[in-house]
Scaffold this motif. Structure first.
Motif, PDB file in Angstrom:
ATOM      1  N   GLU A  10      42.908  46.023  30.174  1.00 22.43           N
ATOM      2  CA  GLU A  10      43.390  44.682  30.824  1.00 22.43           C
ATOM      3  C   GLU A  10      42.367  43.388  30.759  1.00 22.43           C
ATOM      4  O   GLU A  10      41.228  43.428  30.727  1.00 22.43           O
ATOM      5  CB  GLU A  10      43.929  45.271  32.561  1.00 22.43           C
ATOM      6  N   SER A  56      39.758  50.546  41.791  1.00 20.80           N
ATOM      7  CA  SER A  56      40.926  49.799  42.818  1.00 20.80           C
ATOM      8  C   SER A  56      40.415  50.104  44.727  1.00 20.80           C
ATOM      9  O   SER A  56      41.400  50.098  45.227  1.00 20.80           O
ATOM     10  CB  SER A  56      41.747  49.906  42.538  1.00 20.80           C
ATOM     11  N   GLU A  57      39.386  49.836  44.845  1.00 19.75           N
ATOM     12  CA  GLU A  57      38.991  50.183  46.138  1.00 19.75           C
ATOM     13  C   GLU A  57      39.136  48.488  46.560  1.00 19.75           C
ATOM     14  O   GLU A  57      39.815  47.822  46.419  1.00 19.75           O
ATOM     15  CB  GLU A  57      37.561  50.293  46.776  1.00 19.75           C
ATOM     16  N   GLY A  58      38.776  48.772  48.292  1.00 23.42           N
ATOM     17  CA  GLY A  58      38.541  46.815  48.966  1.00 23.42           C
ATOM     18  C   GLY A  58      39.577  47.168  50.185  1.00 23.42           C
ATOM     19  O   GLY A  58      40.255  46.036  50.405  1.00 23.42           O
ATOM     20  N   ILE A  64      42.417  39.423  37.949  1.00 19.02           N
ATOM     21  CA  ILE A  64      43.645  38.896  39.142  1.00 19.02           C
ATOM     22  C   ILE A  64      44.355  39.688  40.088  1.00 19.02           C
ATOM     23  O   ILE A  64      44.512  41.045  39.727  1.00 19.02           O
ATOM     24  CB  ILE A  64      44.095  38.585  38.002  1.00 19.02           C
ATOM     25  N   LYS A  69      36.510  38.443  39.036  1.00 18.23           N
ATOM     26  CA  LYS A  69      37.057  39.597  39.467  1.00 18.23           C
ATOM     27  C   LYS A  69      37.822  39.996  38.837  1.00 18.23           C
ATOM     28  O   LYS A  69      38.601  38.463  38.296  1.00 18.23           O
ATOM     29  CB  LYS A  69      36.777  39.955  40.873  1.00 18.23           C
ATOM     30  N   HIS A  79      33.942  49.262  34.202  1.00 20.28           N
ATOM     31  CA  HIS A  79      33.225  50.821  34.755  1.00 20.28           C
ATOM     32  C   HIS A  79      34.010  50.969  36.055  1.00 20.28           C
ATOM     33  O   HIS A  79      34.175  52.634  36.319  1.00 20.28           O
ATOM     34  CB  HIS A  79      31.566  50.413  34.808  1.00 20.28           C
ATOM     35  N   ASP A  80      34.142  50.896  37.134  1.00 22.11           N
ATOM     36  CA  ASP A  80      35.041  51.536  37.475  1.00 22.11           C
ATOM     37  C   ASP A  80      36.353  51.179  37.964  1.00 22.11           C
ATOM     38  O   ASP A  80      37.193  50.756  38.662  1.00 22.11           O
ATOM     39  CB  ASP A  80      34.868  51.472  40.085  1.00 22.11           C
ATOM     40  N   GLU A  81      37.643  51.023  36.714  1.00 17.81           N
ATOM     41  CA  GLU A  81      38.432  50.206  36.440  1.00 17.81           C
ATOM     42  C   GLU A  81      39.357  51.445  37.281  1.00 17.81           C
ATOM     43  O   GLU A  81      40.175  49.625  37.840  1.00 17.81           O
ATOM     44  CB  GLU A  81      38.501  50.892  35.642  1.00 17.81           C
ATOM     45  N   TYR A 113      36.707  42.506  34.650  1.00 17.02           N
ATOM     46  CA  TYR A 113      34.743  42.583  35.543  1.00 17.02           C
ATOM     47  C   TYR A 113      34.789  43.499  35.948  1.00 17.02           C
ATOM     48  O   TYR A 113      32.680  43.358  35.677  1.00 17.02           O
ATOM     49  CB  TYR A 113      34.807  40.940  36.426  1.00 17.02           C
ATOM     50  N   ALA A 114      34.976  44.046  36.391  1.00 17.99           N
ATOM     51  CA  ALA A 114      34.120  45.687  36.904  1.00 17.99           C
ATOM     52  C   ALA A 114      34.826  46.857  35.772  1.00 17.99           C
ATOM     53  O   ALA A 114      35.696  47.755  36.741  1.00 17.99           O
ATOM     54  CB  ALA A 114      34.592  46.060  38.976  1.00 17.99           C
TER      55      ALA A 114
END
Lengths: 547, 338
Positions: A530, A542-544, A283, A281, A537-539, A534-535
């Protein structure tokens, strides 16, 4: 090491290890990776020499009476443990090894900016280490690693000048490494590798380099003055001839407090790499972690007086140093919180390097918070110069720094050698280190508050039980260090092939082969995303729920 | 610690508190410890929960990115800093409140020397590695070192102060509980550093007076200082009543002295010490430099302290043989052997 690497099974693809053979190809190399390997071997030797002294200290302290060795010998043990560990292991540990190897690779460069200066820094380190070892072999030093005057300048009858020259010389090695890193990070970044995309390990080493370049000359001058005072009685530090012994402490700590950040910052950089990779993930709070490294480097220069609250320094100076020390704790706290938040909704695996990262976060938290006890004026008066300080310092330097070093070493070992180490043994040793460490140093917080002064050859009998616990812990800790030494060397020949990216990590160093080719990359990489994407493809989603 | 032999099966966790400041330091220490346990516990708990809850379930899972949160960053920068400011404030309070001794503190003089503590009392008692003090009365210790830096540390009182050669340092305390407590040297000072230890005995008033009257056969510190004053020839120039080649010392201590460079200086221990060891450093107005020789190397730290106590005594009573000052609050006519 080189014999193992000549094994035909390893040398399939051309890499920095099989490019050339023979001792000359190592001693005259300009490859940052080979120089890093030279450093790893050198500092490992120094670490185990320092470790032998630590073991002898703990053995002596099994009983309250000074019965294993005499007082002079004991005083030399703790002095040489400190000198060797601080100046010849901790300060070069991560920058000169992992930093040397990976800072150029992580920014997509084929080497450091000044390869010859890089090699020169290793030779200077070796000359410095030779002086320190000569001081040990000739009969030792007994001033404590802090070389306090006027004891060191006038009263000690040991090899102070030799040891001080060793530290003086090794300082130049540190300055050159720092200089090299600063220029490299400024001038050698691959296309697209903006400052905002630098891996945090690079940011941490960059901040460290600033301290190395700005701080080290001061300790060099200070120790040179001690040597001059001893040889020619020039009257800088000895009050009998008009000097001021406290001046030494100001000059010494002006460097040596920032120096603890030289030691810990690169470790923090390693943890940022480990937490992201093993949580798979990005940082959390990139600019805050990067900025906090610079914040520590700057504020770290303004807090040295917190080592001197009981020297009779002005009360107002003490207030200032206490307040700024509280301030310097904030960037460290920011890092801890951000690493923890990075794990939130991650995909966490428990490989050996991550176990060290967990250990670091826990132990550095304790090390940092107990540092606040020492920054708090009223409490410091009681606990300074006791085992409380010893415990705090080792929580930061061993619980923090050494764990980060071991974590980083395990993380990048497959990249450096092309081989995997036995994972089971790795985890077992990490647990041993964690358990042994706590058993060794936690009791020392208690003996410290009880009032056991540090650097005591014999101590009051009521402190014995806690000291026996410390010694027992040190035995476990020693085992925890020896096991990795064995299986890592073993893995050079017998470890399974690692592949280019065994952890599926991001970062340019993982995009080249293992071990890397001499100039690191087939062609200069172009950076388009950047760090820690790690993600990718869904740069932009920015969910969560945290934003 | 005091009272009974140590029991190895009992692990001590907390030191005895035997001074007024010790209790204050302990409360602050409890507060710091509580915050430390809370914060460490919180970090451990959160890391543990995340590690379990978000452990990798399949090798190809890729969690969504979370870039950060400015609100959280501000919160976890500001809130810890505010907590740290409470540490700072409370610690500074204790430090400041205990920085200077009260005016009525009784004087004791300690000289650190590789590797022993030499204690002397104005009344003339001297002891090595032992310090006797009365309970409930503030005690000011003037610290001097004969050689390297030492540190005077009494864990049960939670105080410590470095003893720096070439100058005087002071520390003070009020003992609250009769007993015997460790005295340690806390600054590494060479071979027998760990042997530079002793005991502080806190006595109740009657026992203390009793103890005080039992020693000091060489006379008070002031009397011994007067003897040195004669032996070193000080009295040939520093005349008692009339202007000689050097200033009259009567009434000097504690006053402001006019210097030849137009400045004034407070005549305290540090000034008297400097004037003896480095006479040209400050010249009193109306006198010449290079008249007085240095006494560096000719007088021990203990002797120097006796001289200072003597000069101090001249300021108070004008009687060279009078007992020293600094024992205010002490019943008269005790322990002075003339």
């Amino acid at each position: 090491m080189s014999t193992a690497l000549q094994d035909p099974q390893v040398v399939e693809t051309p890499n920095y290890l099989n490019q050339e053979y023979g001792w000359k190809s190592w001693l005259f190399t300009k490859d940052h990776k080979r120089i890093a390997v030279l450093y790893i071997i050198s500092i490992t030797v120094m670490f185990f020499i320092g470790g032998v002294f630590a073991s002898l200290i703990r053995l002596e302290l099994l009983t309250p009476q000074g019965d294993l060795v005499n007082s002079d010998t004991y005083n030399k043990f703790f002095t040489m443990h400190g000198v060797v560990m601080v100046f010849f292991f901790l300060i070069p540990s991560i920058p000169a090894t992992l930093g040397n190897f990976f800072v150029p690779m992580m920014i997509g460069a084929k080497d450091l900016a000044f390869p010859r200066i890089n090699l020169l820094s290793w030779y200077i380190y070796i000359v410095g280490a030779a002086f320190a070892l000569a001081a040990i072999v000739m009969g030792g030093v007994d001033t404590g690693w802090t070389f306090y005057t006027p004891f060191s300048s006038t009263y000690s009858n040991t090899f102070v000048i030799t040891a001080a020259m060793g530290v003086f010389i090794a300082g130049f090695s540190s300055i050159l490494t720092g200089l090299n890193f600063i220029v490299t990070v400024h001038k050698m970044r691959a296309p697209g590798m903006t400052w905002g995309r630098l891996p945090l390990f690079v940011w941490a080493n960059y901040a460290t380099s600033l301290i190395q370049v700005l701080g080290t000359p001061v300790v060099a001058i200070t120790l040179a003055l001690v040597a001059l005072e001893r040889a020619f009685h020039i009257g800088i530090f000895d009050p009998a001839i008009g000097g001021d012994p406290i001046l030494f402490q100001h000059m010494f700590w002006f460097y040596s407090h920032p120096a603890v950040y030289i030691m810990i910052l690169p470790g923090m950089g390693v943890i940022s790499e480990l937490v992201t990779c093993f949580s798979r993930k990005g940082i959390f709070g990139y600019p805050f972690i990067a900025g906090s490294s610079l914040g520590i480097a700057i504020i770290g220069f303004l807090v040295w007086g917190h080592h001197m609250f009981v020297t009779g320094m002005s009360m107002y100076a003490s207030l200032y140093f206490s307040l700024l020390t509280m301030l310097v704790a904030v960037p460290s706290a920011i890092k801890i919180f951000n690493w923890t938040a990075t794990m939130f909704r991650g995909s966490i695996s428990f490989d050996t390097p991550m176990l060290y990262a967990f250990g670091f976060i826990g132990l550095f938290t304790i090390g940092g918070l107990t540092g606040l006890f020492l920054a708090t004026l009223g409490v410091d008066v009681h606990v300074t110069d006791t085992y409380f300080v010893v415990a705090h310092f080792h929580y930061v330097m061993v619980g923090g720094m050494v764990l980060a070093y071991l974590g980083g070493m395990h993380f990048w070992w497959p990249k450096m050698t092309g081989r995997l180490y036995p994972e089971g043994w790795g985890r077992f040793a990490a647990l041993l280190v964690f358990a042994g460490f706590n058993l060794t140093f936690f009791p020392q917080f208690i003996t410290g508050y009880l009032g056991q002064p540090r650097r005591y050859h014999a101590y009051a009998p009521e402190f014995q039980v806690l000291n026996v616990m410390s010694t027992a812990g040190a035995s476990v800790l020693a085992l925890g260090y020896i096991i990795p030494l064995i299986y890592l060397i073993w893995s050079l020949k017998y470890g399974p092939k690692a592949g280019d990216n065994p952890w599926k990590a991001k970062g340019l160093e993982w995009q080249t082969s293992s071990p890397p080719p001499t100039y690191n990359f087939e062609k200069t990489p172009i950076v388009t995303e950047e760090a820690y994407a790690y993600a990718s493809h869904d740069e932009h989603t920015s969910e969560g729920g945290l934003k | 610690m005091p009272g009974g032999p140590p029991n190895l099966m009992q692990i001590p966790l907390f030191p005895e508190a035997a001074s007024a400041v010790a209790t204050q330091v302990d409360y602050l220490y409890f507060y710091l410890t509580a915050v430390t346990i809370l914060m460490t516990g919180l970090i451990f708990l959160v890391v543990f929960v995340f590690a379990v809850k978000y452990r990798r379930k399949s090798d190809d899972e890729i969690p969504k990115a979370i870039h950060g949160s400015l609100k959280l960053e501000i919160a976890w920068s500001i809130i810890p800093f505010i907590v740290m400011l409470t540490f700072f404030w409370w610690g500074a309070q204790i430090f400041f409140a205990n920085a200077s001794p009260p005016a009525n503190a009784m004087d004791v003089y300690a000289v650190g020397k590789q590797w022993m503590w030499k204690i002397q009392y104005p009344e003339g008692q001297r002891e090595i590695n032992e310090l006797h003090v009365p309970v409930g009365r503030p005690v000011k210790i003037t610290l001097a070192s004969e050689d390297v830096i030492h540190s005077f540390f009494i864990p049960a009182f939670r105080i410590k102060h470095d003893v720096v050669p070439g100058r005087y340092d002071t520390m003070w305390f009020t003992a609250t509980k009769p007993g015997r407590y460790h005295l340690f040297c806390a600054e590494y000072c060479g071979t027998e550093h760990s042997g530079m230890v002793g005991w502080v005995t806190v006595l109740n008033d009657a026992d203390y007076e009793n103890w005080l009257s039992g020693g000091g056969s060489e006379g008070s510190m002031a009397a011994q200082g007067e003897k040195i004053f004669g032996q070193l020839g000080c009295s040939t120039c520093h005349l008692q009543d009339q202007q000689g080649r050097c200033p009259v010392l009567r009434g000097v201590y504690g006053s402001r002295v006019q210097l030849d460079n137009g400045k004034t200086v407070l005549a305290d221990d540090a000034y008297i010490r400097e004037s003896i060891l480095n006479p040209n450093a400050k010249i009193v107005a109306g006198f010449k430099a290079d008249i007085m020789p240095t006494f560096q190397g000719q007088i021990s730290e203990e002797g120097l302290l006796q001289l200072i106590v003597y000069i101090k005594s001249l300021a108070i009573t004008g009687n060279p043989s009078a007992p020293s000052i600094g024992t205010a609050g002490q019943p008269p006519n005790t322990g002075i052997k003339q």
